[in-house]
Design a protein around this motif. Sequence first.
Motif, PDB file in Angstrom:
ATOM      1  N   PRO A  48      46.894  28.468  38.003  1.00 29.33           N
ATOM      2  CA  PRO A  48      48.276  28.014  38.166  1.00 29.33           C
ATOM      3  C   PRO A  48      48.983  28.847  39.237  1.00 29.33           C
ATOM      4  CG  PRO A  48      47.741  28.268  35.859  1.00 29.33           C
ATOM      5  CD  PRO A  48      46.581  28.831  36.613  1.00 29.33           C
ATOM      6  N   PRO A  49      49.692  28.200  40.136  1.00 31.86           N
ATOM      7  CA  PRO A  49      50.362  28.956  41.194  1.00 31.86           C
ATOM      8  C   PRO A  49      51.262  30.055  40.625  1.00 31.86           C
ATOM      9  CG  PRO A  49      50.503  26.614  41.633  1.00 31.86           C
ATOM     10  CD  PRO A  49      49.914  26.756  40.263  1.00 31.86           C
ATOM     11  N   LEU A  50      51.254  31.166  41.300  1.00 28.16           N
ATOM     12  CA  LEU A  50      52.121  32.309  40.965  1.00 28.16           C
ATOM     13  C   LEU A  50      51.882  32.803  39.535  1.00 28.16           C
ATOM     14  CD1 LEU A  50      55.508  31.005  42.486  1.00 28.16           C
ATOM     15  CD2 LEU A  50      53.473  31.868  43.653  1.00 28.16           C
ATOM     16  N   SER A  51      50.613  32.853  39.153  1.00 26.39           N
ATOM     17  CA  SER A  51      50.328  33.301  37.785  1.00 26.39           C
ATOM     18  C   SER A  51      49.595  34.640  37.740  1.00 26.39           C
ATOM     19  CB  SER A  51      49.498  32.251  37.039  1.00 26.39           C
ATOM     20  OG  SER A  51      48.218  32.107  37.633  1.00 26.39           O
ATOM     21  N   SER A  52      48.808  34.941  38.740  1.00 29.26           N
ATOM     22  CA  SER A  52      48.050  36.200  38.667  1.00 29.26           C
ATOM     23  C   SER A  52      48.993  37.392  38.835  1.00 29.26           C
ATOM     24  CB  SER A  52      46.985  36.247  39.772  1.00 29.26           C
ATOM     25  OG  SER A  52      45.973  35.318  39.475  1.00 29.26           O
ATOM     26  N   ALA A  53      48.609  38.459  38.169  1.00 29.05           N
ATOM     27  CA  ALA A  53      49.376  39.705  38.276  1.00 29.05           C
ATOM     28  C   ALA A  53      48.496  40.753  38.946  1.00 29.05           C
ATOM     29  CB  ALA A  53      49.804  40.178  36.900  1.00 29.05           C
ATOM     30  N   ALA A  54      49.114  41.644  39.672  1.00 24.94           N
ATOM     31  CA  ALA A  54      48.355  42.734  40.298  1.00 24.94           C
ATOM     32  C   ALA A  54      49.165  44.018  40.188  1.00 24.94           C
ATOM     33  CB  ALA A  54      48.066  42.413  41.766  1.00 24.94           C
ATOM     34  N   THR A  55      48.491  45.079  39.860  1.00 29.62           N
ATOM     35  CA  THR A  55      49.149  46.385  39.728  1.00 29.62           C
ATOM     36  C   THR A  55      48.455  47.382  40.634  1.00 29.62           C
ATOM     37  OG1 THR A  55      49.596  45.879  37.419  1.00 29.62           O
ATOM     38  CG2 THR A  55      49.830  48.180  38.094  1.00 29.62           C
ATOM     39  N   GLU A  56      49.222  48.072  41.419  1.00 32.85           N
ATOM     40  CA  GLU A  56      48.629  49.102  42.279  1.00 32.85           C
ATOM     41  C   GLU A  56      48.436  50.365  41.445  1.00 32.85           C
ATOM     42  OE1 GLU A  56      50.761  50.016  45.894  1.00 32.85           O
ATOM     43  OE2 GLU A  56      48.966  50.890  46.805  1.00 32.85           O
ATOM     44  N   GLU A  57      47.183  50.722  41.245  1.00 35.46           N
ATOM     45  CA  GLU A  57      46.872  51.879  40.395  1.00 35.46           C
ATOM     46  C   GLU A  57      46.832  53.174  41.202  1.00 35.46           C
ATOM     47  OE1 GLU A  57      46.775  51.334  37.337  1.00 35.46           O
ATOM     48  OE2 GLU A  57      46.178  49.248  37.025  1.00 35.46           O
ATOM     49  N   ARG A  58      46.382  53.087  42.431  1.00 33.45           N
ATOM     50  CA  ARG A  58      46.318  54.270  43.299  1.00 33.45           C
ATOM     51  C   ARG A  58      46.850  53.876  44.665  1.00 33.45           C
ATOM     52  NH1 ARG A  58      40.808  57.112  43.492  1.00 33.45           N
ATOM     53  NH2 ARG A  58      42.079  58.993  43.419  1.00 33.45           N
TER      54      ARG A  58
END
Lengths: 135, 420, 191
Positions: B150-160
């Motif tokens: 689904p568009p605009l559904s993935s999440a991403a977190t910058e860990e480093r």
Amino acid sequence: MMVETDSAADLCDAVVGGRDSPAIAGALRREHACRHGLLWRSDVAEPAVVVALQGLLGERCRRVGPAGLGVELFETAEGHGIVLVPRTGRLQLRIVGTTAREDREPVARALHRWLFGLVGVGVDTADAAADGGAR
Amino acid sequence: MHKRNGTPSVAYDNDLAFLGDAPVLYHCHHFNLFLDQSVDDALGPKVGPALRFAAAREASYQLLASLVRAADAVTPAERVALAEHVFASMGHGRLRIDAPQGVGKAVGEHLHYGQAWFEKYGATVRRRSPADAFAAGFAAAAVDLAYDLPPLSSAATEERCVAMRAPRCEFTIRRGEPEEARPRVDRAAVAATSADGWIPAGLHEDAIASIAATLRAFLAGVESDDSGLIRAFGVYVTMHLAGYYNRITYDTITRVQATAPKMTEVLEMLFRESGHVCVFNTFGGILMSPEWEGAVGTLTGDPAEIVAGGVAIARALGFGRWRIREHVPGERLVIDAPATYESPYYGIRHGEAVRPTCYFLQGAALAIMQLAERVRWSERPALTQAFYNELFRGGLPWRVEQTRCRVRGDDRCAVVVTRS
Amino acid sequence: MSLTDMEKAVEGIAGLRGVFITLMPDCLLFDSWTREDRWHAEDVASYFGDLVRANREGLKAIEAWAADMQVTIESADSLVVLREMEGGLVASMVFERSVPMGMVRLSVKRLLGRLAVSLPAIELEDRPRGERLLDYLERYAPDPHAVRMRVALQTGIPLGELEHPENLSGGQLDEIEESVKFILGLDTLAY
């Protein structure tokens, strides 16, 4: 030391004075850049040297950017930019941005020597050092 | 039409730039970092980055969707490869995405925000949170598209993050709840909002158009290097998404108006300040460049030359068809445009406004006047932070007022700079 | 006009490039003498004052502090000696790098002796915490031109109130301190 292509012999010649040095290249000065030590300036006073540089850079480097706009842009095999304004003799060296900060000045100086080695022009390193721009 | 490395070329309508369907423009890291910082200052260290991530994901999704269609990229591998290539060719660094079905990771090298932050501030300030919300949003959008999620559904977190002294940037990517779609701000929508935006030619029009075309010829030849960075006129720049800038700007304004209305004015001042930062560093860098010297001429320092040059630079970078309506050296400058890169977005997303909303135009016009009047260009000044502080810190001799704005129903956006 | 007879104090000191007297604890320039036109004496005095304070705290943390401590910095061009003086003052003396260390020590001793005689007695007055906080921030913030606006946004304290930090409440000052820590990325502040 990044400038180690097939031009190493020229570089060596220029540094050790293996050929005549009919003119002294303009001192190398650091120009302010958005990232420290990436832009370096030298001014070429002799029109004949400018013409010679244009020709040799066309042979030794990749030409980038549009032609016929009064400025010549080249790129070395290592990705450093060399920009020449034939009308004024202004030369700008653009060191690759990922070059370690402490290596930028030595790389720029080596590139400068290599360039003027190509046209058989000696680089006055004492003058360059005294210029202050590199500090 | 494509460049040598396969990236689609930028198209221009009324000096607004587009890559695929998406409005784009060129900005340097000074502006990018300052704008992000202002958003975080206003919204705090959690909400600010969350907004920046959402804006990046949304704008990137729009861009990538149009490029995927144009390239007929069908498989996930093709789409991921396309996204990574586009990211680098826009000067944002190298991003490697490995998140099958929306779960996995991404690794960034030389990422624009993190690396630039570290170069600019790392020696003096310790950063406590990652800097690359834009890359995170871009990676999430790429994953949504690659795996038909689904568009605009993935999440991403910058860990480093390299800004926090990590050797490289690392992100985790996971599935999430889709964000509700908002009205599209694409090339067609921008054209529709600007359709009636004709205004008469301004001062020095021929010279400005000619310089802008020349500068654009240089920009057209610019390609990213092996690190995914692009340098034009000796300045590191990004081709960036107007949707990103606009959403973080106007969503932040909206939230501050709702929660701390007294702070709106301060926030607007900071957004204008980002215009100062851009003009001083990027415009100034271009004016001092050998490209300018060779193709336009050696700077004399005449204020008219700097004002016309600044307007030409704005056009070349995709900021819109800025024109000089009036210029009295030392006294007054009026710049107008049928549309800025800010006004179509605001109109489409937020509707009519009570107050003018072209913050960048406001700040940039004031800064152009300051550069024209207070810098001795013929002496080749170094555009250092110290010089910036000298020029822009404290009481400026100018004030700027936006007198017309498309989103208030005017026929153009116009700003007036006068003595304060 | 100089508060101290600096010209007389530096007379005959070989290789001296500058002297900066910093008034602690606010790190304000008290007086200076310099051969270099381009140096900003206020900035130099502030930074060296901060350095002496940080050095003092560090030495205290390892239980090695003594009142007569001296900091020596060797850079490419200069040799800098920082020394705490009586009356809440710090003297920062910058020598040419080529001056031998023994000669520098001798010159420092001579210079401090002359300064001690010529410096007027100072009554220390604590500046308001708000002023000290904001001064500290402006010295170290990466974008000093924008830093008060940033603090205003982060804390919700109007710019107009930040213009008069001496009138801020304790609660507001605590918020500002948190903001300063956030901007500078520090856990604690020594201002």
